[in-house]
Scaffold this active site. Structure first.
Site, mmCIF file in Angstrom:
data_model
loop_
_atom_site.group_PDB
_atom_site.id
_atom_site.type_symbol
_atom_site.label_atom_id
_atom_site.label_comp_id
_atom_site.label_asym_id
_atom_site.label_seq_id
_atom_site.Cartn_x
_atom_site.Cartn_y
_atom_site.Cartn_z
ATOM 1 N N GLN A 61 36.893 24.757 39.526
ATOM 2 C CA GLN A 61 37.024 26.166 39.151
ATOM 3 C C GLN A 61 37.581 26.242 37.734
ATOM 4 O O GLN A 61 38.679 25.767 37.461
ATOM 5 C CB GLN A 61 37.948 26.901 40.128
ATOM 6 C CG GLN A 61 38.024 28.383 39.851
ATOM 7 C CD GLN A 61 38.872 29.151 40.833
ATOM 8 O OE1 GLN A 61 39.526 30.134 40.472
ATOM 9 N NE2 GLN A 61 38.889 28.724 42.093
ATOM 10 N N TRP A 80 43.298 37.264 42.417
ATOM 11 C CA TRP A 80 44.455 37.172 41.505
ATOM 12 C C TRP A 80 45.059 38.556 41.296
ATOM 13 O O TRP A 80 46.258 38.776 41.524
ATOM 14 C CB TRP A 80 44.014 36.547 40.186
ATOM 15 C CG TRP A 80 45.100 36.436 39.129
ATOM 16 C CD1 TRP A 80 46.441 36.599 39.302
ATOM 17 C CD2 TRP A 80 44.907 36.112 37.744
ATOM 18 N NE1 TRP A 80 47.100 36.395 38.120
ATOM 19 C CE2 TRP A 80 46.191 36.107 37.146
ATOM 20 C CE3 TRP A 80 43.794 35.828 36.971
ATOM 21 C CZ2 TRP A 80 46.364 35.832 35.791
ATOM 22 C CZ3 TRP A 80 43.983 35.544 35.625
ATOM 23 C CH2 TRP A 80 45.255 35.553 35.036
ATOM 24 N N TYR A 123 49.725 33.722 42.978
ATOM 25 C CA TYR A 123 49.333 35.102 42.724
ATOM 26 C C TYR A 123 50.264 36.059 43.481
ATOM 27 O O TYR A 123 50.073 36.351 44.654
ATOM 28 C CB TYR A 123 47.888 35.361 43.149
ATOM 29 C CG TYR A 123 46.851 34.511 42.446
ATOM 30 C CD1 TYR A 123 47.102 33.917 41.215
ATOM 31 C CD2 TYR A 123 45.604 34.307 43.030
ATOM 32 C CE1 TYR A 123 46.151 33.139 40.588
ATOM 33 C CE2 TYR A 123 44.638 33.522 42.396
ATOM 34 C CZ TYR A 123 44.913 32.942 41.182
ATOM 35 O OH TYR A 123 43.956 32.170 40.557
ATOM 36 N N GLY A 165 37.250 39.916 40.491
ATOM 37 C CA GLY A 165 38.362 40.631 41.100
ATOM 38 C C GLY A 165 38.087 42.120 41.187
ATOM 39 O O GLY A 165 37.221 42.653 40.487
ATOM 40 N N ARG A 199 38.589 39.141 32.350
ATOM 41 C CA ARG A 199 39.685 39.995 32.810
ATOM 42 C C ARG A 199 39.453 41.468 32.460
ATOM 43 O O ARG A 199 40.374 42.192 32.076
ATOM 44 C CB ARG A 199 41.023 39.484 32.289
ATOM 45 C CG ARG A 199 41.381 38.103 32.818
ATOM 46 C CD ARG A 199 42.786 37.688 32.452
ATOM 47 N NE ARG A 199 43.796 38.522 33.086
ATOM 48 C CZ ARG A 199 45.112 38.392 32.888
ATOM 49 N NH1 ARG A 199 45.551 37.450 32.081
ATOM 50 N NH2 ARG A 199 45.964 39.176 33.486
ATOM 51 N N ARG A 254 47.598 40.735 29.825
ATOM 52 C CA ARG A 254 46.439 40.813 28.944
ATOM 53 C C ARG A 254 46.800 41.320 27.555
ATOM 54 O O ARG A 254 46.143 40.973 26.563
ATOM 55 C CB ARG A 254 45.361 41.714 29.556
ATOM 56 C CG ARG A 254 44.690 41.109 30.779
ATOM 57 C CD ARG A 254 43.651 42.044 31.360
ATOM 58 N NE ARG A 254 44.255 43.249 31.926
ATOM 59 C CZ ARG A 254 43.556 44.260 32.447
ATOM 60 N NH1 ARG A 254 42.233 44.217 32.449
ATOM 61 N NH2 ARG A 254 44.182 45.308 32.957
ATOM 62 N N ASP A 310 38.777 33.948 47.038
ATOM 63 C CA ASP A 310 39.561 32.932 46.335
ATOM 64 C C ASP A 310 40.937 33.495 46.015
ATOM 65 O O ASP A 310 41.060 34.566 45.409
ATOM 66 C CB ASP A 310 38.860 32.529 45.034
ATOM 67 C CG ASP A 310 39.669 31.492 44.265
ATOM 68 O OD1 ASP A 310 39.562 30.300 44.602
ATOM 69 O OD2 ASP A 310 40.410 31.884 43.346
ATOM 70 N N ARG A 356 40.394 45.943 42.163
ATOM 71 C CA ARG A 356 41.653 46.572 42.571
ATOM 72 C C ARG A 356 41.455 47.592 43.683
ATOM 73 O O ARG A 356 42.416 48.051 44.284
ATOM 74 C CB ARG A 356 42.313 47.253 41.360
ATOM 75 C CG ARG A 356 42.577 46.347 40.165
ATOM 76 C CD ARG A 356 43.566 45.233 40.484
ATOM 77 N NE ARG A 356 44.924 45.720 40.658
ATOM 78 C CZ ARG A 356 45.836 45.763 39.685
ATOM 79 N NH1 ARG A 356 45.531 45.341 38.466
ATOM 80 N NH2 ARG A 356 47.048 46.191 39.916
#
Length: 327
Positions: free
Chosen positions: A190, A21, A57, A294, A223, A242, A52, A296
């Site tokens: 999920q 994502w 996204y 996730g 997150r 967020r 995934d 980055r």
């Protein structure tokens, strides 16, 4: 790394699965394509074979990045999980949200899973991913405007054509899973799950355990909140959603960090970060098959994968459970 089969299928996935994502940038402020590709490849190098993603996204960006990252890999050595049912290019179905794309342009996003849309989305995903089949195809959110049987008849057609190997759902209730399961064998659901968001324990998780459906836990680090790197006054990038969520308001951050302070000694005993401890605890929960994590950049990806490099004792799990359930 450890691997488990989804449901009663023969599809084996890595217990830590790369969640792409953030790689797409949308709702995360931005994306760096090179960093995202490097993160996926670094994950793969340390055993994270499952990725995934979803068309929404970054409105195709994440799938394109995944396609670039897996190019050159043996296709049967990686599991591609993607989704359908959220359209930003078609005003049909349930209006999910008003948003902005990565360029700041206003877009309306709809939950829509009509048969023709499912077929179209699959073809587009295959092109972006640079592959001829999807290992796990998941409806992203329920669509109240389309009968469930219509949606999953389309998925059955895709399976018969060899374009999809297995069917799953996201954010479905037990009742919705039962209805969809009448049309196609489902292997997974999920859903969101973390130390501070355990709502699925009431109904969805017990149903999946009894009926041998895997749970793919998304946002297990809430997150980024459960890494211990978020603090009161934290400045999010422009476009990072967020900032408006209840989990990232000062009071909730303070409560969470107090919990994390109590968990630090356990993490330190294993020479692990808080994020690694949280991921390790998550995949030890009954019924949880996969934790989607996730990253980055490559360093974050490797850190996530290393959550499987240590084990928690039964006594440690009991200690952590007591703290979490007292939250």
């Amino acid at each position: 790394m450890k691997y488990k089969k989804l449901g009663n299928s023969n599809l084996e996935v890595s217990v830590i699965t790369f969640g792409a994502w953030a790689a797409g940038g949308w709702m995360w402020g931005s994306t760096d394509r090179k960093d995202a590709v490097d993160a996926i490849r670094a994950s793969y190098d340390v055993g994270v074979t499952s990725i995934d993603t979803a068309p929404i996204y970054g409105q195709g960006t994440s799938e394109e990045i995944v396609g670039e990252a897996i190019k050159g890999m043996a296709r049967d050595s990686v599991q591609v999980l993607t989704k359908f049912g959220m359209r930003w290019d078609l005003a049909k179905g349930d209006l999910a949200m008003n948003s902005k794309d990565n360029d700041g342009k206003a877009i309306d996003i709809y939950k829509y899973a009509g048969k023709e849309s499912v077929i179209y989305e699959c073809e587009q995903s295959l092109k972006r991913l640079g592959t001829d089949y999807i290992d796990l195809y998941q409806i992203h959110w329920p669509d109240s405007t389309t009968p469930i049987d219509e949606t999953f008849e389309a998925v059955v057609q895709l399976i018969e054509q060899g374009k999809v190997r297995h069917a799953g759902v996201c954010n479905y209730s037990a009742a919705q899973m039962i209805e969809a399961g009448k049309i196609v064998p489902l292997v997974s659901n999920q859903v969101p799950y973390s130390m501070v968001n355990r709502g699925i324990e009431e109904e969805t998780l017990p149903y999946c355990v009894v009926n041998e459906k895997s749970i793919l836990a998304y946002s297990p680090l809430q997150r980024g909140l459960l890494t211990g790197k978020i603090y009161a006054g934290y400045q999010f990038q422009e476009g990072d959603s967020r900032a408006t969520l209840r989990y990232f308001q000062p009071d909730f951050i303070a409560r969470t960090n107090a919990l994390l302070d109590q968990l630090k000694p356990i993490a330190e005993e294993h020479n692990a970060t808080l994020g690694q401890l949280v991921l390790r605890w998550t995949v030890e929960r009954p019924g949880i098959t996969v934790a989607l994590a996730g990253a980055r950049n490559a360093a974050q990806a490797i850190e996530n994968a290393n959550a499987l490099k240590f084990d928690l004792s039964e006594e440690e799990i009991i200690r952590i459970d007591a703290l979490v359930y007292d939250f």
